[in-house]
Motif scaffolding. Structure first.
Motif, PDB file in Angstrom:
ATOM      1  N   GLY A  22       0.791  -1.215   0.000  1.00 54.48           N
ATOM      2  CA  GLY A  22       0.000   0.000   0.000  1.00 54.48           C
ATOM      3  C   GLY A  22       0.824   1.266   0.000  1.00 54.48           C
ATOM      4  O   GLY A  22       1.988   1.276   0.361  1.00 54.48           O
ATOM      5  N   THR A  23       0.168   2.334  -0.405  1.00 60.42           N
ATOM      6  CA  THR A  23       0.788   3.655  -0.473  1.00 60.42           C
ATOM      7  C   THR A  23       0.235   4.529   0.631  1.00 60.42           C
ATOM      8  O   THR A  23      -0.974   4.690   0.746  1.00 60.42           O
ATOM      9  CB  THR A  23       0.496   4.312  -1.834  1.00 60.42           C
ATOM     10  OG1 THR A  23       1.025   3.487  -2.864  1.00 60.42           O
ATOM     11  CG2 THR A  23       1.094   5.694  -1.927  1.00 60.42           C
ATOM     12  N   LYS A  32       9.409  16.353  -9.023  1.00 60.35           N
ATOM     13  CA  LYS A  32       9.940  15.054  -8.585  1.00 60.35           C
ATOM     14  C   LYS A  32       8.846  14.312  -7.849  1.00 60.35           C
ATOM     15  O   LYS A  32       7.963  14.920  -7.263  1.00 60.35           O
ATOM     16  CB  LYS A  32      11.116  15.239  -7.635  1.00 60.35           C
ATOM     17  CG  LYS A  32      12.333  15.727  -8.294  1.00 60.35           C
ATOM     18  CD  LYS A  32      13.484  15.579  -7.340  1.00 60.35           C
ATOM     19  CE  LYS A  32      14.695  15.256  -8.140  1.00 60.35           C
ATOM     20  NZ  LYS A  32      15.801  14.825  -7.369  1.00 60.35           N
ATOM     21  N   ALA A  33       8.937  12.999  -7.839  1.00 64.51           N
ATOM     22  CA  ALA A  33       7.931  12.208  -7.138  1.00 64.51           C
ATOM     23  C   ALA A  33       8.409  11.841  -5.739  1.00 64.51           C
ATOM     24  O   ALA A  33       9.587  11.589  -5.507  1.00 64.51           O
ATOM     25  CB  ALA A  33       7.607  10.948  -7.919  1.00 64.51           C
ATOM     26  N   LEU A  34       7.471  11.843  -4.839  1.00 60.26           N
ATOM     27  CA  LEU A  34       7.680  11.375  -3.476  1.00 60.26           C
ATOM     28  C   LEU A  34       6.745  10.194  -3.286  1.00 60.26           C
ATOM     29  O   LEU A  34       5.549  10.304  -3.543  1.00 60.26           O
ATOM     30  CB  LEU A  34       7.345  12.477  -2.470  1.00 60.26           C
ATOM     31  CG  LEU A  34       7.269  12.054  -1.001  1.00 60.26           C
ATOM     32  CD1 LEU A  34       8.648  11.585  -0.512  1.00 60.26           C
ATOM     33  CD2 LEU A  34       6.749  13.201  -0.145  1.00 60.26           C
ATOM     34  N   ASP A  35       7.307   9.048  -2.881  1.00 59.27           N
ATOM     35  CA  ASP A  35       6.496   7.861  -2.610  1.00 59.27           C
ATOM     36  C   ASP A  35       6.840   7.341  -1.227  1.00 59.27           C
ATOM     37  O   ASP A  35       8.017   7.149  -0.910  1.00 59.27           O
ATOM     38  CB  ASP A  35       6.783   6.756  -3.633  1.00 59.27           C
ATOM     39  CG  ASP A  35       6.285   7.124  -5.021  1.00 59.27           C
ATOM     40  OD1 ASP A  35       5.084   7.405  -5.137  1.00 59.27           O
ATOM     41  OD2 ASP A  35       7.087   7.132  -5.959  1.00 59.27           O
ATOM     42  N   VAL A  36       5.807   7.139  -0.406  1.00 56.95           N
ATOM     43  CA  VAL A  36       5.977   6.544   0.910  1.00 56.95           C
ATOM     44  C   VAL A  36       5.062   5.328   0.933  1.00 56.95           C
ATOM     45  O   VAL A  36       3.844   5.460   0.860  1.00 56.95           O
ATOM     46  CB  VAL A  36       5.620   7.530   2.039  1.00 56.95           C
ATOM     47  CG1 VAL A  36       5.799   6.870   3.400  1.00 56.95           C
ATOM     48  CG2 VAL A  36       6.478   8.792   1.932  1.00 56.95           C
ATOM     49  N   LEU A  93       0.497  13.619   5.421  1.00 53.38           N
ATOM     50  CA  LEU A  93      -0.709  13.556   4.612  1.00 53.38           C
ATOM     51  C   LEU A  93      -1.806  14.219   5.419  1.00 53.38           C
ATOM     52  O   LEU A  93      -1.902  14.004   6.633  1.00 53.38           O
ATOM     53  CB  LEU A  93      -1.050  12.086   4.341  1.00 53.38           C
ATOM     54  CG  LEU A  93      -2.265  11.738   3.527  1.00 53.38           C
ATOM     55  CD1 LEU A  93      -2.131  12.292   2.110  1.00 53.38           C
ATOM     56  CD2 LEU A  93      -2.433  10.230   3.482  1.00 53.38           C
ATOM     57  N   SER A  94      -2.634  15.072   4.778  1.00 56.54           N
ATOM     58  CA  SER A  94      -3.710  15.729   5.516  1.00 56.54           C
ATOM     59  C   SER A  94      -4.852  16.132   4.585  1.00 56.54           C
ATOM     60  O   SER A  94      -4.681  16.197   3.369  1.00 56.54           O
ATOM     61  CB  SER A  94      -3.194  16.975   6.244  1.00 56.54           C
ATOM     62  OG  SER A  94      -2.869  17.993   5.333  1.00 56.54           O
ATOM     63  N   PHE A  95      -6.002  16.381   5.195  1.00 56.85           N
ATOM     64  CA  PHE A  95      -7.108  17.002   4.466  1.00 56.85           C
ATOM     65  C   PHE A  95      -7.991  17.734   5.460  1.00 56.85           C
ATOM     66  O   PHE A  95      -8.057  17.397   6.642  1.00 56.85           O
ATOM     67  CB  PHE A  95      -7.904  15.998   3.613  1.00 56.85           C
ATOM     68  CG  PHE A  95      -8.808  15.084   4.369  1.00 56.85           C
ATOM     69  CD1 PHE A  95     -10.136  15.411   4.600  1.00 56.85           C
ATOM     70  CD2 PHE A  95      -8.347  13.866   4.842  1.00 56.85           C
ATOM     71  CE1 PHE A  95     -10.982  14.556   5.287  1.00 56.85           C
ATOM     72  CE2 PHE A  95      -9.173  13.006   5.529  1.00 56.85           C
ATOM     73  CZ  PHE A  95     -10.498  13.354   5.757  1.00 56.85           C
ATOM     74  N   HIS A 130      -3.427   7.361   1.598  1.00 58.38           N
ATOM     75  CA  HIS A 130      -4.355   6.479   2.298  1.00 58.38           C
ATOM     76  C   HIS A 130      -3.964   6.424   3.766  1.00 58.38           C
ATOM     77  O   HIS A 130      -2.909   5.879   4.110  1.00 58.38           O
ATOM     78  CB  HIS A 130      -4.341   5.088   1.676  1.00 58.38           C
ATOM     79  CG  HIS A 130      -4.565   5.113   0.200  1.00 58.38           C
ATOM     80  ND1 HIS A 130      -5.813   5.273  -0.348  1.00 58.38           N
ATOM     81  CD2 HIS A 130      -3.707   5.057  -0.835  1.00 58.38           C
ATOM     82  CE1 HIS A 130      -5.706   5.292  -1.665  1.00 58.38           C
ATOM     83  NE2 HIS A 130      -4.446   5.163  -1.989  1.00 58.38           N
ATOM     84  N   PHE A 131      -4.808   6.998   4.608  1.00 56.47           N
ATOM     85  CA  PHE A 131      -4.529   7.048   6.041  1.00 56.47           C
ATOM     86  C   PHE A 131      -4.457   5.659   6.674  1.00 56.47           C
ATOM     87  O   PHE A 131      -3.727   5.457   7.621  1.00 56.47           O
ATOM     88  CB  PHE A 131      -5.578   7.886   6.772  1.00 56.47           C
ATOM     89  CG  PHE A 131      -5.437   9.357   6.526  1.00 56.47           C
ATOM     90  CD1 PHE A 131      -4.499  10.100   7.219  1.00 56.47           C
ATOM     91  CD2 PHE A 131      -6.237  10.005   5.604  1.00 56.47           C
ATOM     92  CE1 PHE A 131      -4.354  11.453   7.003  1.00 56.47           C
ATOM     93  CE2 PHE A 131      -6.099  11.357   5.379  1.00 56.47           C
ATOM     94  CZ  PHE A 131      -5.164  12.094   6.075  1.00 56.47           C
TER      95      PHE A 131
END
Length: 157
Positions: A22-23, A32-36, A93-95, A130-131
Motif C-alpha cells: 500500500g501507499t 519530482k515524485a515522493l512515494d511513501v 498527509l492531511s485534508f 491512504h490514512f
C-alpha cells in the motif's frame, strides 16, 4: 550527512518506490515524485528520478516514527518519520474535514535534530494517499495503537 541528499529534494524528475502492500503518500514536489509505501514489514520513503531515487530510506514498521491525528482540529493528518545520519524526513498527509473540496495535501519536512532544514509541499492536485495504510500494515504484523503511550505496541491489543 551528504548535503546532496538534502539538495536532491529540489531537482526535477520522478521517483518510484515498491508499494506492494500500500501507499501512504504519493505526489510530486517541484516535478519530482515522493512515494511513501509499505512493502512487507517495512515502510519506504523514495524521492528522485524514476526507477533510481536519489534518496531512499526504509524503516521496519516496528521502528517507524509515526504521528497519527490526535482527533482534534479541522484537519485530519498523519505523519511518518524516517531517520538518516542525523536528519529526519517527516512525510505527512492531511485534508480539511470541513472543506471536502479542498482535496488532500501532503509533503515532507526535513529536520536536522530539532531544527527544520526545509519544508516542501506536494504540488497541487498530485496527492494520493491512504490514512489506513500504516494501521493495516501494523495490524497485519500484530501491532495496535496504544493511545496512552502514543505508540504502537505488539500483542495485547
Amino acid at each position: 550527512m551528504n548535503k546532496a541528499l538534502v539538495l536532491a529534494l529540489f531537482l526535477p524528475e520522478a521517483a518510484l518506490a515498491d508499494c506492494a502492500e500500500g501507499t501512504f503518500l504519493s505526489c510530486t514536489i517541484k516535478g519530482k515524485a515522493l512515494d511513501v509505501c509499505v512493502a512487507g514489514d517495512r515502510v519506504t520513503y523514495a524521492f528522485g528520478p524514476a526507477g533510481v531515487p536519489e534518496l531512499e530510506l526504509s524503516e521496519p514498521l516496528s521502528a517507524l516514527t509515526h504521528s497519527p491525528w490526535s482527533g482534534v482540529g479541522r484537519s485530519i493528518w498523519e505523519g511518518l518519520g524516517f531517520r538518516n545520519e542525523g536528519y529526519t524526513y517527516e512525510a505527512y498527509l492531511s485534508f480539511d474535514r470541513l472543506n471536502q473540496a479542498a482535496g488532500m495535501e501532503g509533503g515532507v519536512t526535513v529536520l536536522k535534530g530539532e531544527k527544520i532544514v526545509t519544508q516542501l509541499a506536494c504540488d497541487a492536485g498530485t496527492v494520493e494517499g491512504h490514512f489506513d495504510t500504516l494501521t493495516e500494515a501494523m495490524a497485519g504484523q500484530g501491532y495496535c495503537w496504544n493511545p496512552a503511550d502514543f505508540r504502537y505496541q505488539q500483542g495485547g491489543c
